[in-house]
Design a protein around this motif. Structure first.
Motif, PDB file in Angstrom:
ATOM      1  N   VAL A  60       0.861  -1.199   0.000  1.00 23.85           N
ATOM      2  CA  VAL A  60       0.000   0.000   0.000  1.00 23.85           C
ATOM      3  C   VAL A  60       0.889   1.238   0.000  1.00 23.85           C
ATOM      4  O   VAL A  60       1.802   1.369   0.820  1.00 23.85           O
ATOM      5  N   SER A  61       0.607   2.168  -0.887  1.00 30.89           N
ATOM      6  CA  SER A  61       1.433   3.367  -0.995  1.00 30.89           C
ATOM      7  C   SER A  61       1.008   4.417   0.036  1.00 30.89           C
ATOM      8  O   SER A  61      -0.133   4.428   0.499  1.00 30.89           O
ATOM      9  N   GLY A  62       1.947   5.286   0.376  1.00 29.33           N
ATOM     10  CA  GLY A  62       1.653   6.411   1.263  1.00 29.33           C
ATOM     11  C   GLY A  62       1.469   6.035   2.713  1.00 29.33           C
ATOM     12  O   GLY A  62       0.820   6.763   3.466  1.00 29.33           O
ATOM     13  N   VAL A  63       2.035   4.903   3.128  1.00 28.72           N
ATOM     14  CA  VAL A  63       1.894   4.416   4.508  1.00 28.72           C
ATOM     15  C   VAL A  63       3.228   4.548   5.227  1.00 28.72           C
ATOM     16  O   VAL A  63       4.282   4.177   4.687  1.00 28.72           O
ATOM     17  N   ALA A  64       3.192   5.062   6.442  1.00 28.38           N
ATOM     18  CA  ALA A  64       4.431   5.297   7.189  1.00 28.38           C
ATOM     19  C   ALA A  64       4.969   4.037   7.852  1.00 28.38           C
ATOM     20  O   ALA A  64       6.187   3.862   7.968  1.00 28.38           O
ATOM     21  N   ARG A  65       4.066   3.128   8.270  1.00 28.54           N
ATOM     22  CA  ARG A  65       4.518   2.014   9.100  1.00 28.54           C
ATOM     23  C   ARG A  65       3.529   0.868   9.014  1.00 28.54           C
ATOM     24  O   ARG A  65       2.306   1.083   8.985  1.00 28.54           O
ATOM     25  N   VAL A  66       4.047  -0.359   8.977  1.00 27.34           N
ATOM     26  CA  VAL A  66       3.213  -1.562   8.998  1.00 27.34           C
ATOM     27  C   VAL A  66       3.706  -2.448  10.139  1.00 27.34           C
ATOM     28  O   VAL A  66       4.906  -2.746  10.216  1.00 27.34           O
ATOM     29  N   VAL A  67       2.798  -2.854  11.018  1.00 31.20           N
ATOM     30  CA  VAL A  67       3.175  -3.728  12.125  1.00 31.20           C
ATOM     31  C   VAL A  67       2.235  -4.929  12.171  1.00 31.20           C
ATOM     32  O   VAL A  67       1.065  -4.836  11.789  1.00 31.20           O
ATOM     33  N   VAL A  68       2.753  -6.052  12.628  1.00 31.77           N
ATOM     34  CA  VAL A  68       1.937  -7.221  12.935  1.00 31.77           C
ATOM     35  C   VAL A  68       1.599  -7.165  14.418  1.00 31.77           C
ATOM     36  O   VAL A  68       2.479  -6.943  15.254  1.00 31.77           O
ATOM     37  N   ALA A  69       0.326  -7.349  14.746  1.00 34.97           N
ATOM     38  CA  ALA A  69      -0.115  -7.332  16.145  1.00 34.97           C
ATOM     39  C   ALA A  69      -0.601  -8.722  16.532  1.00 34.97           C
ATOM     40  O   ALA A  69      -1.497  -9.274  15.897  1.00 34.97           O
ATOM     41  N   THR A  70      -0.002  -9.291  17.568  1.00 36.71           N
ATOM     42  CA  THR A  70      -0.369 -10.637  17.984  1.00 36.71           C
ATOM     43  C   THR A  70      -0.163 -10.788  19.485  1.00 36.71           C
ATOM     44  O   THR A  70       0.478  -9.950  20.131  1.00 36.71           O
ATOM     45  N   ASP A  71      -0.688 -11.893  20.035  1.00 37.07           N
ATOM     46  CA  ASP A  71      -0.437 -12.238  21.434  1.00 37.07           C
ATOM     47  C   ASP A  71       0.306 -13.562  21.529  1.00 37.07           C
ATOM     48  O   ASP A  71       0.494 -14.099  22.620  1.00 37.07           O
ATOM     49  N   ASP A  72       0.747 -14.081  20.374  1.00 41.77           N
ATOM     50  CA  ASP A  72       1.296 -15.432  20.320  1.00 41.77           C
ATOM     51  C   ASP A  72       2.769 -15.403  19.926  1.00 41.77           C
ATOM     52  O   ASP A  72       3.142 -14.817  18.897  1.00 41.77           O
ATOM     53  N   ASP A  73       3.611 -16.066  20.724  1.00 49.85           N
ATOM     54  CA  ASP A  73       5.052 -16.059  20.462  1.00 49.85           C
ATOM     55  C   ASP A  73       5.423 -16.799  19.179  1.00 49.85           C
ATOM     56  O   ASP A  73       6.433 -16.485  18.541  1.00 49.85           O
ATOM     57  N   ARG A  74       4.618 -17.780  18.782  1.00 54.05           N
ATOM     58  CA  ARG A  74       4.901 -18.492  17.535  1.00 54.05           C
ATOM     59  C   ARG A  74       4.724 -17.566  16.330  1.00 54.05           C
ATOM     60  O   ARG A  74       5.533 -17.567  15.394  1.00 54.05           O
ATOM     61  N   ILE A  75       3.659 -16.768  16.379  1.00 52.09           N
ATOM     62  CA  ILE A  75       3.423 -15.808  15.291  1.00 52.09           C
ATOM     63  C   ILE A  75       4.482 -14.711  15.339  1.00 52.09           C
ATOM     64  O   ILE A  75       5.006 -14.287  14.299  1.00 52.09           O
ATOM     65  N   ARG A  76       4.813 -14.247  16.538  1.00 54.00           N
ATOM     66  CA  ARG A  76       5.857 -13.221  16.668  1.00 54.00           C
ATOM     67  C   ARG A  76       7.162 -13.697  16.045  1.00 54.00           C
ATOM     68  O   ARG A  76       7.790 -12.984  15.253  1.00 54.00           O
ATOM     69  N   ALA A  77       7.577 -14.912  16.380  1.00 48.96           N
ATOM     70  CA  ALA A  77       8.845 -15.436  15.862  1.00 48.96           C
ATOM     71  C   ALA A  77       8.811 -15.571  14.348  1.00 48.96           C
ATOM     72  O   ALA A  77       9.781 -15.223  13.652  1.00 48.96           O
ATOM     73  N   ALA A  78       7.703 -16.071  13.817  1.00 49.46           N
ATOM     74  CA  ALA A  78       7.582 -16.234  12.364  1.00 49.46           C
ATOM     75  C   ALA A  78       7.614 -14.884  11.661  1.00 49.46           C
ATOM     76  O   ALA A  78       8.270 -14.722  10.622  1.00 49.46           O
ATOM     77  N   ALA A  79       6.905 -13.893  12.220  1.00 46.33           N
ATOM     78  CA  ALA A  79       6.844 -12.562  11.596  1.00 46.33           C
ATOM     79  C   ALA A  79       8.199 -11.866  11.635  1.00 46.33           C
ATOM     80  O   ALA A  79       8.630 -11.267  10.648  1.00 46.33           O
ATOM     81  N   GLU A  80       8.866 -11.953  12.757  1.00 45.02           N
ATOM     82  CA  GLU A  80      10.181 -11.323  12.851  1.00 45.02           C
ATOM     83  C   GLU A  80      11.183 -11.993  11.913  1.00 45.02           C
ATOM     84  O   GLU A  80      12.078 -11.323  11.374  1.00 45.02           O
ATOM     85  N   ALA A  81      11.012 -13.283  11.678  1.00 46.55           N
ATOM     86  CA  ALA A  81      11.925 -14.006  10.788  1.00 46.55           C
ATOM     87  C   ALA A  81      11.845 -13.512   9.352  1.00 46.55           C
ATOM     88  O   ALA A  81      12.837 -13.539   8.618  1.00 46.55           O
ATOM     89  N   PHE A  82      10.657 -13.071   8.914  1.00 51.70           N
ATOM     90  CA  PHE A  82      10.579 -12.533   7.549  1.00 51.70           C
ATOM     91  C   PHE A  82      10.683 -11.009   7.508  1.00 51.70           C
ATOM     92  O   PHE A  82      10.503 -10.391   6.465  1.00 51.70           O
ATOM     93  N   GLY A  83      11.016 -10.385   8.645  1.00 52.20           N
ATOM     94  CA  GLY A  83      11.346  -8.963   8.641  1.00 52.20           C
ATOM     95  C   GLY A  83      10.268  -8.013   9.106  1.00 52.20           C
ATOM     96  O   GLY A  83      10.428  -6.790   8.993  1.00 52.20           O
TER      97      GLY A  83
END
Length: 268
Positions: free
Chosen positions: A45-68
């Motif tokens: 999406v153009s014109g966006v300052a920041r994109v974050v993944v929001a989760t409560d699960d460490d498995r999702i956190r680890a997977a998301a951080e692994a792809f940047g």
């Protein structure tokens, strides 16, 4: 002032546990998790300052951080994507003050075209009194047949939207509404597919958290009905699919549909 996109992801889905980490094959045979494909769609999406993944699960956190991806941890008590989006905004603290618009980009919709979100942002900027906007897509014959097939076979499929003449939401449902509605540009009562993306002004997200879970929201399983029940106006923006096939991953049966679209559109 700028735009923040939040991609909420929950492991403990009732209908599809572990859904964010389901692998989806692209056109080249490469497999990426649903959350990665949704994050990549949000990043386009153009014109966006920041994109974050929001989760409560460490498995999702680890997977998301692994792809940047940047990850914001949110409470397990968040019951839906809008609550998790609001929680992510809170977690950013003083940094949140710089965002004029916050987008809830659903973590199960990797086929969401970038211009759907860009149209929402443009609509809110053009109408300062509007607090939130969401896209609706006029159904094709094929999409409408898919909706009706899902319902007849007992599956929870896409969501439909009803609007008044000003384009403000009247109701959303997992049923195909209106009854007897048809597809195509000349339909007397067209069926609109609600695309589960929302652009908010930050203040309306805070109001959402202050309201109790609504009766219709719980009945339909649709978070946006909390706004409807509390008489908060939702602006529906009709978007142009531009021939692109849109579908969400609601059930395991949707996986081959999404993979077929990725193959057809040559998405790696």
């Amino acid at each position: 002032m700028s735009v923040l996109i939040v991609v909420p992801a929950r492991y403990a889905s009732t209908r599809y546990p572990g859904k964010p980490l389901v692998e989806i094959q692209g056109a080249t045979g490469e497999k990426k998790t649903l959350i990665q494909r949704s994050w990549e769609a949000a990043k386009s999406v153009s014109g966006v300052a920041r994109v974050v993944v929001a989760t409560d699960d460490d498995r999702i956190r680890a997977a998301a951080e692994a792809f940047g991806a940047e990850v914001v941890m949110t409470p397990e008590s968040s019951r839906n994507g809008t609550e998790r989006t609001a929680a992510a905004l809170d977690a950013l603290g003083a940094e949140a003050d710089q965002y004029e618009i916050v987008v809830n980009f659903q973590g199960d919709a990797p086929l969401t075209p970038s211009w759907f979100v860009e149209d929402l942002i443009a609509a809110l900027r053009a109408n300062p009194d509007d607090m939130m906007a969401t896209p609706v897509l006029r159904t094709s014959e094929e999409a409408l047949a898919g909706f009706r097939r899902d319902r007849s076979e007992g599956r929870v499929g896409g969501t439909t939207a009803l609007m008044n003449r000003h384009g403000h939401a009247i109701y959303f449902s997992k049923e195909v509404l209106p009854y007897g509605g048809d597809a195509g540009p000349t339909a007397k009562a067209p069926v609109f597919h609600h695309v589960g993306v929302y652009a908010f002004r930050p203040e309306v997200l805070q109001k959402y958290l202050s309201w109790p879970e609504a009766v219709l929201e719980k009945t339909e399983g649709l978070e946006q009905l909390r706004f409807v029940e509390n008489e908060e106006r939702i602006t529906c923006v009709e978007v142009d699919g531009r021939g692109k096939h849109f579908w969400e991953l609601n059930n395991p049966e949707d996986l081959p549909v999404i993979e077929a679209v990725l193959a057809d559109e040559k998405v790696a």
